[in-house]
Enzyme design. Structure first.
Site, PDB file in Angstrom:
ATOM      1  NE  ARG A 170     -20.240   1.331 -25.739  1.00  0.00           N
ATOM      2  CZ  ARG A 170     -20.561   0.769 -26.900  1.00  0.00           C
ATOM      3  NH1 ARG A 170     -19.776   0.930 -27.942  1.00  0.00           N
ATOM      4  NH2 ARG A 170     -21.634   0.050 -27.012  1.00  0.00           N
ATOM      5  NE  ARG A 222     -11.068   3.417 -26.297  1.00  0.00           N
ATOM      6  CZ  ARG A 222     -12.051   2.755 -26.891  1.00  0.00           C
ATOM      7  NH1 ARG A 222     -12.979   2.220 -26.185  1.00  0.00           N
ATOM      8  NH2 ARG A 222     -12.073   2.597 -28.202  1.00  0.00           N
ATOM      9  CG  ASP A 252     -13.672  -7.262 -24.655  1.00  0.00           C
ATOM     10  OD1 ASP A 252     -14.724  -6.642 -24.436  1.00  0.00           O
ATOM     11  OD2 ASP A 252     -13.638  -8.291 -25.354  1.00  0.00           O
ATOM     12  CE1 TYR A 276     -18.379 -11.816 -29.838  1.00  0.00           C
ATOM     13  CE2 TYR A 276     -17.915 -12.756 -27.679  1.00  0.00           C
ATOM     14  CZ  TYR A 276     -18.620 -11.868 -28.482  1.00  0.00           C
ATOM     15  OH  TYR A 276     -19.562 -11.049 -27.927  1.00  0.00           O
TER      16      TYR A 276
HETATM   17  O1  1CP Z   1     -16.457   0.954 -28.448  1.00  0.00           O
HETATM   18  C1  1CP Z   1     -16.051   0.907 -27.290  1.00  0.00           C
HETATM   19  O2  1CP Z   1     -15.875   1.868 -26.545  1.00  0.00           O
HETATM   20  C2  1CP Z   1     -15.769  -0.450 -26.773  1.00  0.00           C
HETATM   21  C3  1CP Z   1     -16.947  -1.034 -26.131  1.00  0.00           C
HETATM   22  C4  1CP Z   1     -16.483  -2.119 -25.182  1.00  0.00           C
HETATM   23  C5  1CP Z   1     -16.139  -1.946 -23.843  1.00  0.00           C
HETATM   24  C6  1CP Z   1     -16.161  -0.692 -23.015  1.00  0.00           C
HETATM   25  C7  1CP Z   1     -16.253  -3.458 -25.548  1.00  0.00           C
HETATM   26  C8  1CP Z   1     -16.399  -4.050 -26.891  1.00  0.00           C
HETATM   27  N1  1CP Z   1     -15.753  -4.106 -24.428  1.00  0.00           N
HETATM   28  C9  1CP Z   1     -15.697  -3.228 -23.368  1.00  0.00           C
HETATM   29  C10 1CP Z   1     -15.159  -3.489 -22.005  1.00  0.00           C
HETATM   30  C11 1CP Z   1     -15.626  -4.698 -21.304  1.00  0.00           C
HETATM   31  N2  1CP Z   1     -15.994  -5.879 -21.910  1.00  0.00           N
HETATM   32  C12 1CP Z   1     -15.692  -4.872 -19.901  1.00  0.00           C
HETATM   33  C13 1CP Z   1     -15.133  -3.903 -18.871  1.00  0.00           C
HETATM   34  C14 1CP Z   1     -16.080  -3.221 -17.999  1.00  0.00           C
HETATM   35  C15 1CP Z   1     -16.483  -1.860 -18.501  1.00  0.00           C
HETATM   36  O3  1CP Z   1     -15.786  -1.199 -19.232  1.00  0.00           O
HETATM   37  O4  1CP Z   1     -17.547  -1.429 -18.065  1.00  0.00           O
HETATM   38  C16 1CP Z   1     -16.209  -6.148 -19.660  1.00  0.00           C
HETATM   39  C17 1CP Z   1     -16.535  -6.779 -18.332  1.00  0.00           C
HETATM   40  C18 1CP Z   1     -16.382  -6.767 -20.939  1.00  0.00           C
HETATM   41  C19 1CP Z   1     -16.808  -8.150 -21.118  1.00  0.00           C
HETATM   42  C20 1CP Z   1     -17.349  -8.589 -22.417  1.00  0.00           C
HETATM   43  N3  1CP Z   1     -16.915  -8.282 -23.672  1.00  0.00           N
HETATM   44  C21 1CP Z   1     -18.384  -9.536 -22.541  1.00  0.00           C
HETATM   45  C22 1CP Z   1     -19.045 -10.214 -21.371  1.00  0.00           C
HETATM   46  C23 1CP Z   1     -19.990  -9.320 -20.659  1.00  0.00           C
HETATM   47  C24 1CP Z   1     -21.270  -9.031 -21.379  1.00  0.00           C
HETATM   48  O5  1CP Z   1     -21.561  -7.850 -21.524  1.00  0.00           O
HETATM   49  O6  1CP Z   1     -21.998  -9.964 -21.752  1.00  0.00           O
HETATM   50  C25 1CP Z   1     -18.623  -9.749 -23.909  1.00  0.00           C
HETATM   51  C26 1CP Z   1     -19.656 -10.642 -24.527  1.00  0.00           C
HETATM   52  C27 1CP Z   1     -17.681  -8.947 -24.622  1.00  0.00           C
HETATM   53  C28 1CP Z   1     -17.507  -8.876 -26.079  1.00  0.00           C
HETATM   54  C29 1CP Z   1     -17.655  -7.481 -26.560  1.00  0.00           C
HETATM   55  N4  1CP Z   1     -16.683  -6.525 -26.438  1.00  0.00           N
HETATM   56  C30 1CP Z   1     -17.155  -5.323 -26.906  1.00  0.00           C
HETATM   57  C31 1CP Z   1     -18.494  -5.523 -27.339  1.00  0.00           C
HETATM   58  C32 1CP Z   1     -19.370  -4.464 -27.912  1.00  0.00           C
HETATM   59  C33 1CP Z   1     -18.805  -6.877 -27.112  1.00  0.00           C
HETATM   60  C34 1CP Z   1     -20.127  -7.582 -27.385  1.00  0.00           C
HETATM   61  C35 1CP Z   1     -20.319  -7.851 -28.841  1.00  0.00           C
HETATM   62  C36 1CP Z   1     -21.493  -8.811 -29.091  1.00  0.00           C
HETATM   63  O7  1CP Z   1     -22.650  -8.352 -28.990  1.00  0.00           O
HETATM   64  O8  1CP Z   1     -21.232  -9.999 -29.378  1.00  0.00           O
END
Ligand code: 1CP
Length: 319
Positions: free
Chosen positions: A6, A15, A51, A126
């Protein structure tokens, strides 16, 4: 870690007009975005672009990933009828995952691909809260007040998680990471009684593949031993526990992953270098150590700083 891409201009370009969940369902986009940090930084492994809520969307749960917020569920699941919506996942629900993993293993060559899924507690939070939550109050109310419903939701989510991971492994992923990001909200007793059995079951189901299994959560200092005991080969720690102490808490036979605070890379380079050197030194007392950030890359991170960090870790690890 999540969102490595990101902070990259090339990620934002790809994106620009494509919503997150649409990007996660298009093999060409998954492949391109997964490759971006590998190309730019030369990291030692790729993390699959997807995700944790993708398998839930794939079985028909009405949810979206809202920019700047995260996953939002249209109708939170809080009763027996809601839980019935959590059906098993079939390979045909996620053909794009199989296709993208296949493309990636070709493109990556010798660089391993880490597949991943959300763990039942974090997914349940969630679904029950309806979106990101600080206190997880509805989740805990269900866990404490309706143990049979809790068991049912956790079993169903564990099964979906195994289905999602099997698809990635069978298509060629060479390691898997189970993200129980929000489990640090629980006491050790509650974790052992109400969460660990389901995560253990998942690791058990995957043992036949003989690939490394990583287990990660945030704020899990008091739970680290149990995250290993659940059946993982590697446990990820955030920055709150020094890596050598984390390794001690894990005991023999486990590797530790972590744990530079993602905010540290906003500080001057000398600070980043000093903290990184310290983490690497502490990691030498562990049976195995994978250097990583303690949580996801923050969106405003300077890519040059991450480049420097990757080069520094490679240099220091070579000596
Ligand atoms: O706006 C955007 O561009 C989207 C942001 C984004 C991205 C790039 C989200 C939304 N998810 C992801 C991809 C993602 N999610 C990956 C792929 C690796 C990468 O791109 O680098 C992975 C491994 C995840 C896993 C994920 N999603 C987790 C577990 C890991 C962690 O960081 O703790 C969790 C909790 C999520 C939920 C999620 N998805 C997106 C967000 C912003 C969140 C967290 C929201 C929150 O704070 O509850």
């Amino acid at each position: 870690m999540r969102q490595a891409g990101r902070s990259l201009p090339e990620y934002r370009r790809v994106r620009a007009d494509v919503p997150m969940l649409e990007a996660c369902a298009r093999p060409d986009m998954i492949t391109e975005i997964t490759m971006q940090p590998v190309r730019r930084y030369g990291v030692d492994a790729a993390i699959f672009f997807s995700d944790i809520v993708v398998p839930l969307k794939a079985i028909g749960i009405d949810l979206d990933i809202k920019p700047g917020v995260g996953p939002v569920v249209a109708e939170p699941i809080r009763d027996a009828d809601g839980i019935k919506r959590l059906r098993e996942i079939e390979p045909d629900d996620i053909p794009f995952i199989r296709e993208a993993v296949g493309q990636l293993t070709g493109e990556l060559g010798n660089t391993p691909l880490i597949g991943f899924a959300g763990a039942p507690f974090t997914l349940a939070s969630y679904l029950i809260e309806g979106g990101p939550s600080k206190n997880h109050e509805h989740t805990k109310a269900l866990m404490y007040g309706e143990p049979e419903l809790w068991d049912e939701i956790m079993r169903r989510l564990a099964s979906i998680t195994v289905g999602f991971l099997r698809t990635q492994i069978e298509a060629g992923a060479s390691a898997v990471q189970l993200f129980d990001s929000w489990v640090g909200a629980l006491s050790a007793e509650d974790y052992r009684a109400s969460v660990m059995p389901y995560s253990s079951w998942i690791f058990n189901q995957l043992s036949e593949y003989g690939i490394p299994r990583i287990h990660f959560g945030v704020g899990t200092g008091e739970l680290l031993g149990m995250l290993g005991e659940a059946g993982a080969d590697v446990v990820g720690a955030d920055w709150r526990v020094p890596v050598d102490q984390a390794a001690e808490r894990l005991g023999p036979g486990k590797a530790v992953q972590g744990n530079l605070d993602p905010a540290t890379v906003f500080a001057p380079w000398e600070v980043v270098a000093e903290r990184t050197r310290d983490i690497l030194a502490r990691g030498r007392s562990a049976e195995g150590h994978i250097f990583n950030l303690g949580h996801g890359v923050l969106p405003n991170t300077d890519p040059d700083q991450l480049q420097r960090l990757t080069e520094f870790v490679h240099e220091q690890s070579a000596t």
